[in-house]
Structures are given as structure tokens and as C-alpha cells.
Design a protein around this motif. Structure first.
Motif, PDB file in Angstrom:
ATOM      1  N   LEU A  74     -44.310 -12.688  -6.152  1.00  0.00           N
ATOM      2  CA  LEU A  74     -45.671 -12.932  -6.641  1.00  0.00           C
ATOM      3  C   LEU A  74     -46.694 -11.987  -6.033  1.00  0.00           C
ATOM      4  O   LEU A  74     -47.733 -11.725  -6.632  1.00  0.00           O
ATOM      5  CB  LEU A  74     -46.089 -14.380  -6.327  1.00  0.00           C
ATOM      6  N   VAL A  75     -46.396 -11.513  -4.806  1.00  0.00           N
ATOM      7  CA  VAL A  75     -47.409 -10.725  -4.094  1.00  0.00           C
ATOM      8  C   VAL A  75     -47.333  -9.272  -4.540  1.00  0.00           C
ATOM      9  O   VAL A  75     -46.311  -8.625  -4.375  1.00  0.00           O
ATOM     10  CB  VAL A  75     -47.188 -10.823  -2.574  1.00  0.00           C
ATOM     11  N   PRO A  76     -48.420  -8.738  -5.124  1.00  0.00           N
ATOM     12  CA  PRO A  76     -48.412  -7.325  -5.493  1.00  0.00           C
ATOM     13  C   PRO A  76     -48.430  -6.453  -4.238  1.00  0.00           C
ATOM     14  O   PRO A  76     -49.041  -6.827  -3.231  1.00  0.00           O
ATOM     15  CB  PRO A  76     -49.712  -7.149  -6.286  1.00  0.00           C
ATOM     16  N   GLY A  77     -47.756  -5.303  -4.327  1.00  0.00           N
ATOM     17  CA  GLY A  77     -47.638  -4.425  -3.167  1.00  0.00           C
ATOM     18  C   GLY A  77     -48.959  -4.013  -2.570  1.00  0.00           C
ATOM     19  O   GLY A  77     -49.061  -3.800  -1.356  1.00  0.00           O
ATOM     20  N   THR A  78     -49.990  -3.917  -3.401  1.00  0.00           N
ATOM     21  CA  THR A  78     -51.282  -3.428  -2.914  1.00  0.00           C
ATOM     22  C   THR A  78     -51.931  -4.362  -1.900  1.00  0.00           C
ATOM     23  O   THR A  78     -52.690  -3.913  -1.055  1.00  0.00           O
ATOM     24  CB  THR A  78     -52.248  -3.257  -4.098  1.00  0.00           C
ATOM     25  N   VAL A  79     -51.672  -5.651  -1.998  1.00  0.00           N
ATOM     26  CA  VAL A  79     -52.328  -6.580  -1.076  1.00  0.00           C
ATOM     27  C   VAL A  79     -51.312  -7.254  -0.142  1.00  0.00           C
ATOM     28  O   VAL A  79     -51.602  -8.269   0.458  1.00  0.00           O
ATOM     29  CB  VAL A  79     -53.143  -7.669  -1.827  1.00  0.00           C
ATOM     30  N   ARG A  80     -50.100  -6.656  -0.041  1.00  0.00           N
ATOM     31  CA  ARG A  80     -49.060  -7.361   0.702  1.00  0.00           C
ATOM     32  C   ARG A  80     -49.372  -7.479   2.193  1.00  0.00           C
ATOM     33  O   ARG A  80     -49.186  -8.547   2.772  1.00  0.00           O
ATOM     34  CB  ARG A  80     -47.700  -6.706   0.481  1.00  0.00           C
ATOM     35  N   ILE A  81     -49.904  -6.403   2.805  1.00  0.00           N
ATOM     36  CA  ILE A  81     -50.157  -6.463   4.253  1.00  0.00           C
ATOM     37  C   ILE A  81     -51.189  -7.544   4.559  1.00  0.00           C
ATOM     38  O   ILE A  81     -51.013  -8.356   5.469  1.00  0.00           O
ATOM     39  CB  ILE A  81     -50.641  -5.092   4.781  1.00  0.00           C
TER      40      ILE A  81
ATOM     41  N   PRO B   8     -45.699   2.727  -8.851  1.00  0.00           N
ATOM     42  CA  PRO B   8     -45.582   1.341  -9.281  1.00  0.00           C
ATOM     43  C   PRO B   8     -46.591   1.070 -10.390  1.00  0.00           C
ATOM     44  O   PRO B   8     -47.634   1.724 -10.465  1.00  0.00           O
ATOM     45  CB  PRO B   8     -45.933   0.554  -8.012  1.00  0.00           C
ATOM     46  N   PRO B   9     -46.281   0.119 -11.262  1.00  0.00           N
ATOM     47  CA  PRO B   9     -47.226  -0.182 -12.337  1.00  0.00           C
ATOM     48  C   PRO B   9     -48.543  -0.684 -11.740  1.00  0.00           C
ATOM     49  O   PRO B   9     -48.539  -1.352 -10.712  1.00  0.00           O
ATOM     50  CB  PRO B   9     -46.523  -1.284 -13.131  1.00  0.00           C
ATOM     51  N   PRO B  10     -49.673  -0.340 -12.361  1.00  0.00           N
ATOM     52  CA  PRO B  10     -50.959  -0.785 -11.800  1.00  0.00           C
ATOM     53  C   PRO B  10     -51.071  -2.308 -11.812  1.00  0.00           C
ATOM     54  O   PRO B  10     -50.577  -2.978 -12.718  1.00  0.00           O
ATOM     55  CB  PRO B  10     -51.992  -0.149 -12.738  1.00  0.00           C
ATOM     56  N   VAL B  11     -51.713  -2.829 -10.783  1.00  0.00           N
ATOM     57  CA  VAL B  11     -51.862  -4.268 -10.645  1.00  0.00           C
ATOM     58  C   VAL B  11     -53.293  -4.632 -10.993  1.00  0.00           C
ATOM     59  O   VAL B  11     -54.229  -3.969 -10.551  1.00  0.00           O
ATOM     60  CB  VAL B  11     -51.549  -4.695  -9.187  1.00  0.00           C
ATOM     61  N   ARG B  14     -57.483  -9.112 -10.982  1.00  0.00           N
ATOM     62  CA  ARG B  14     -57.425 -10.569 -11.022  1.00  0.00           C
ATOM     63  C   ARG B  14     -56.193 -11.089 -10.273  1.00  0.00           C
ATOM     64  O   ARG B  14     -56.263 -12.054  -9.537  1.00  0.00           O
ATOM     65  CB  ARG B  14     -57.396 -11.035 -12.479  1.00  0.00           C
ATOM     66  N   ARG B  15     -55.070 -10.356 -10.437  1.00  0.00           N
ATOM     67  CA  ARG B  15     -53.846 -10.804  -9.775  1.00  0.00           C
ATOM     68  C   ARG B  15     -53.965 -10.650  -8.254  1.00  0.00           C
ATOM     69  O   ARG B  15     -53.522 -11.514  -7.489  1.00  0.00           O
ATOM     70  CB  ARG B  15     -52.662  -9.995 -10.294  1.00  0.00           C
ATOM     71  N   MET B  16     -54.582  -9.546  -7.821  1.00  0.00           N
ATOM     72  CA  MET B  16     -54.763  -9.349  -6.383  1.00  0.00           C
ATOM     73  C   MET B  16     -55.635 -10.448  -5.806  1.00  0.00           C
ATOM     74  O   MET B  16     -55.328 -11.038  -4.770  1.00  0.00           O
ATOM     75  CB  MET B  16     -55.404  -7.983  -6.124  1.00  0.00           C
ATOM     76  N   LEU B  17     -56.750 -10.722  -6.501  1.00  0.00           N
ATOM     77  CA  LEU B  17     -57.666 -11.768  -6.033  1.00  0.00           C
ATOM     78  C   LEU B  17     -56.965 -13.118  -5.984  1.00  0.00           C
ATOM     79  O   LEU B  17     -57.090 -13.866  -5.019  1.00  0.00           O
ATOM     80  CB  LEU B  17     -58.876 -11.860  -6.964  1.00  0.00           C
ATOM     81  N   ALA B  18     -56.199 -13.406  -7.048  1.00  0.00           N
ATOM     82  CA  ALA B  18     -55.513 -14.698  -7.111  1.00  0.00           C
ATOM     83  C   ALA B  18     -54.520 -14.822  -5.965  1.00  0.00           C
ATOM     84  O   ALA B  18     -54.443 -15.859  -5.288  1.00  0.00           O
ATOM     85  CB  ALA B  18     -54.807 -14.841  -8.454  1.00  0.00           C
ATOM     86  N   THR B  19     -53.763 -13.732  -5.694  1.00  0.00           N
ATOM     87  CA  THR B  19     -52.771 -13.788  -4.622  1.00  0.00           C
ATOM     88  C   THR B  19     -53.446 -14.081  -3.285  1.00  0.00           C
ATOM     89  O   THR B  19     -53.037 -14.976  -2.545  1.00  0.00           O
ATOM     90  CB  THR B  19     -52.028 -12.439  -4.525  1.00  0.00           C
TER      91      THR B  19
END
Lengths: 224, 229
Positions: A74-81, B8-11, B14-19
Motif C-alpha cells: 500500500l505504501v508508495p515508494g515516495t513516502v516510504r521513509i 516507477p509509475p508516478p504516484v 492523493r495516495r501519498m496523503l492517504a498513506t
């Protein structure tokens, strides 16, 4: 899988005894990888402190690795850290409160090093290099191994330092009243002496084994 | 990242914020429940640690009550939302005042040294010191907590008031080992003069302001147990 992906470990190896033992011995964080040296030097002035620190770190390691592994898809690589740090910080806070509830004396002795588990490189390293790519069970077992290995390393240092520096083990006097404690063992230089001596002994033993040379042991040198 | 590696495919944002939002929520629940579960035990530990320290510097005390020093008045702790120095009065089995215990701090060789000391109003002297926290050099400075000869200084260390009852007649000081001549002087530990001096300074700083108030208000302390529920 034929299409190469960004993930270097696409296939999950079977869960073996080595998943656990890897961290305990072959890649022991303290004695082989030389990771987490800051708490290692700071809190190993008695066996009790060493044991408590080892177990606290192991708990954070297992808890955060389990959660990181659960969330890995679920965690995208960009915000993993950022996500990993929040998870690790949460488990560290849980341990912090638990130790205050167990004993305030112990909490006082460990000082700031409980809070500093957040930035322990062993934990972030395991999350990044292992738990983010493996199923939960693998991650938990591997984290438990590394936790046991770290505790083992701290106990080996703490035991020797308390024995020589205070003449006791877990607060129980061993040598009797005639023993003159080596105070230097409780001070920072003592930590380096004892760690150096253990490494010398273990590398010598490793070098004696046929087919293995000390040079083949991977040595990583990280600051913390 | 090198150019040859597959991107990697762009994220989506909204998904980053949700995570991050969900992670923060999970973290919040975890931390708050750990705090709530452990809080009663932590508070009990703190109370017990304080009580142990108070009864340790006031041997013979069976119960204690805490007071706050505000505007030169002693008020029972908890009755008012008063800020100030907290002192603990210890009473023996018959409810008689044994002495008061107060905290004192000073900068030691490494870090702040925190002490709890006992003061007996009837003999106008300090009757005990217990080190709550010290980070002094192991085996040298940390002897202030354990060295029997050093702790013997505090069996009856004079802390008498001057003639106008506003401060101590003689400041409490630590003197070099073997140089103690007066009953308000502390014989320092040989080799740990800095830590010993810090103990002297801590006691002096606290007693200079506290002793005049305690002596003036000693009746508040002695009648306290009757008011206690």
C-alpha cells in the motif's frame, strides 16, 4: 517472472531456520555488521541495562517490521521513509511507556537511549531492506533473529563490563569484598576495549575454521 | 537513480496523503492506548519512588503530606493550584512531625545532581541526604550517593537561622577532604571535590530560602495530620 521490475528480490525464498539465524550470528548487528554502536557503547555498563535495551530494541524491531511488511503493497515508494519512521517512532513510544511502568530506576539508567531507538539504523535498515519486500511471517522471524542477535551482542558487552567494572552480575556481587573494580570498564573507553576484545576473539575463531578467512566477512562501517 | 533504471509509475498526491494520514492515525491510536494502559502504573511508580525517597531521608516517618511554598506561605499540595517548591512533611506513628524533605539541585561535574534532603525544624539541622539522580563519573563522583563517610556529614549538619530569621546564619559549604572544622561544613570526598561541592551548593541554595519559611510556618506542618482525612 520475465519482465524485470524495480524490485530486486521478486521471489520469496522459503522460510527456513536461516531466516532467523542470519541475524543472530552470521549477520549479527553488533558483532559482525557493527551497527547501532551508539546505544551499544552507552548502555552496556551493566548486564541489566544491556538486556533491557536489547529487548526494547527487539520489540520495536519485530513490531515495526510486522507493520511495514503488512503495509508493503500500500505504501508508495515516495513516502516510504516517512511512513517507516512514523511506525518505528510509535513502537518506540510504546516501549518508552512500558519501561516507565516496569521500573523507573531502569528508565533512569537507560536515559535518552530508549527514545533514540527511533533512529537506530538496525531497525530502519531491516524495514527498508527486508520487511518492505517480504511477507509478514518472514519479516517477523527475521526481525526476531536480528533482535536476539542485538541483545546477545549487548549482553556479551554488558556482562563483561559489569563483571570487571563493578565485580557483580545483575547487581549480585561475584568476586567478594576484596575485589577492586576496574572503573574504566564502566566508562566509554571500557566499552571499546571489551568490544574490541570480543571482535578479536570471534574473528580469530572464524579464521581458524577451515575454508573461511576473516577477509571474507563483510564489514560495514556505519556511524550509528 | 540512474537513467537506465526503469522509472516507477508516478504516484498520485492523493495516495501519498492517504498513506501518511492512515499511518499517522494508526500511530496515534497505538501511542494513545499505550499511554492510557501504562499511565496508572507509571503514576503509581512515581508516587512510590517519591515515598520511598521521603521515608529514606526521614527514617521513623510512617506517613507524609506534601506542601507548596508560595509567597512565603506553606499550603497543602492539591488544595490550591499553586506553583512553587514542594516540600514533604513526614510524621511518625503518633502523628508527630519528624522532619521535612525537600528537593535540591545543583550542577555537578557532568550533569545536574538532584537530591532529596531532610531538615528537622527542632534541631535546625539537615539530617539526611538521598541522591535522586546523578550522572557523575562512576567510581569517583557518584560516591556522593554511597560513600558512608560522606553521608555521615548529613547526620546533623547545622542549618541554623541568623538573628533576623531571614536566611541561614552560616552558608552550607563543602570543604576539602579533612578540612572540616565547623558543624555547617561538609567534608568533601577526596578526589570528588567538584561533586561534593555541588551537593553543598544544592543544599545551601535550597535551605537559604526554605528554612526561614519552614521555621516561620512550623505550626502549619505540625497540625497537618489532624486535618488529613
Amino acid at each position: 517472472m520475465t519482465v524485470p521490475t524495480g524490485n530486486p528480490l521478486p521471489e520469496v525464498p522459503p522460510l527456513t531456520m536461516d531466516t532467523l539465524l542470519q541475524g543472530v550470528w552470521r549477520e549479527n548487528p553488533t558483532l559482525v555488521m557493527m551497527l547501532g554502536m551508539c546505544p551499544t557503547m552507552a548502555v552496556t555498563n551493566s548486564l541489566r541495562n544491556a538486556l533491557a535495551m536489547g529487548l526494547a530494541t527487539a520489540f520495536v524491531l519485530i513490531g515495526s517490521n510486522a507493520l511495514v511488511s503488512m503495509l508493503r503493497k500500500l505504501v508508495p515508494g515516495t513516502v516510504r521513509i516517512a511512513t517507516y519512521i512514523v511506525i518505528i517512532a510509535s513502537f518506540t513510544t510504546v516501549v518508552d511507556y512500558a519501561i516507565q511502568a516496569i521500573s523507573l530506576t531502569l528508565y533512569g539508567a537507560l536515559g535518552a537511549f530508549i527514545q533514540l531507538i527511533v533512529v537506530n539504523c538496525i531497525i530502519l535498515g531491516r524495514a527498508e531492506a527486508y520487511a518492505s519486500r517480504r511477507p509478514v511471517l518472514h519479516s517477523v522471524v527475521n526481525a526476531a533473529g536480528v533482535g536476539i542477535g542485538f541483545t546477545l551482542g549487548l549482553v556479551m558487552l554488558g556482562g563483561v563490563r559489569e563483571l570487571l567494572g563493578s565485580g557483580s552480575l545483575l547487581g549480585v556481587p561475584i568476586f567478594g569484598p576484596g575485589f577492586q573494580p576496574w572503573v574504566i570498564m564502566l566508562l566509554p573507553p571500557g566499552g571499546f576495549f571489551v568490544l574490541g576484545s570480543w571482535l578479536l576473539l570471534l574473528n580469530w575463531l572464524r579464521g581458524r575454521r577451515p575454508g573461511a578467512s576473516p577477509a571474507s566477512v563483510p564489514v560495514h562501517n556505519h556511524g550509528r | 537513480m540512474t537513467n537506465s533504471a526503469p522509472l516507477p509509475p508516478p504516484v498520485s498526491s492523493r495516495r501519498m496523503l492517504a498513506t501518511l494520514g492512515i499511518t499517522a492515525l494508526v500511530s496515534g491510536v497505538l501511542v494513545v492506548s499505550a499511554y492510557e494502559i501504562n499511565r496508572p502504573q507509571i503514576e503509581a511508580n512515581q508516587r512510590q519512588a517519591l515515598e520511598q525517597a521521603v521515608f529514606r531521608v526521614l527514617p521513623g516517618a510512617r506517613t507524609h503530606r506534601s506542601f507548596v511554598v508560595t509567597d512565603d506561605q506553606l499550603r497543602p499540595l492539591g488544595d490550591h493550584h499553586a506553583e512553587g517548591v514542594v516540600v514533604h512533611a513526614g510524621y511518625d506513628r503518633d502523628g508527630k512531625l519528624v522532619g521535612i524533605a525537600a528537593e535540591a539541585t545543583a550542577r555537578g561535574y557532568q550533569d545536574i545532581i538532584r537530591l532529596l534532603y531532610a531538615y528537622a525544624p527542632d534541631c535546625q539541622c539537615i539530617t539526611g541526604v538521598y541522591v535522586l539522580r546523578n550522572n557523575e563519573t562512576p567510581g569517583i563522583g557518584d560516591k556522593i550517593a554511597t560513600d558512608p563517610a560522606f553521608l555521615a556529614n548529613f547526620r546533623a549538619l547545622a542549618a541554623r537561622l541568623n538573628s533576623d530569621r531571614t536566611a541561614l546564619a552560616h552558608p552550607i559549604v563543602a570543604v576539602k577532604h579533612g578540612k572540616k572544622h565547623a558543624e555547617w561544613e561538609i567534608d568533601a570526598i577526596s578526589g570528588a571535590t567538584v561533586s561534593s561541592r555541588a551537593v553543598g551548593k544544592a543544599l545551601n541554595d535550597s535551605a537559604q530560602t526554605l528554612v526561614p519559611v519552614v521555621q516561620r510556618q512550623v505550626t502549619v506542618l505540625t497540625r497537618a495530620p489532624q486535618e488529613a482525612p
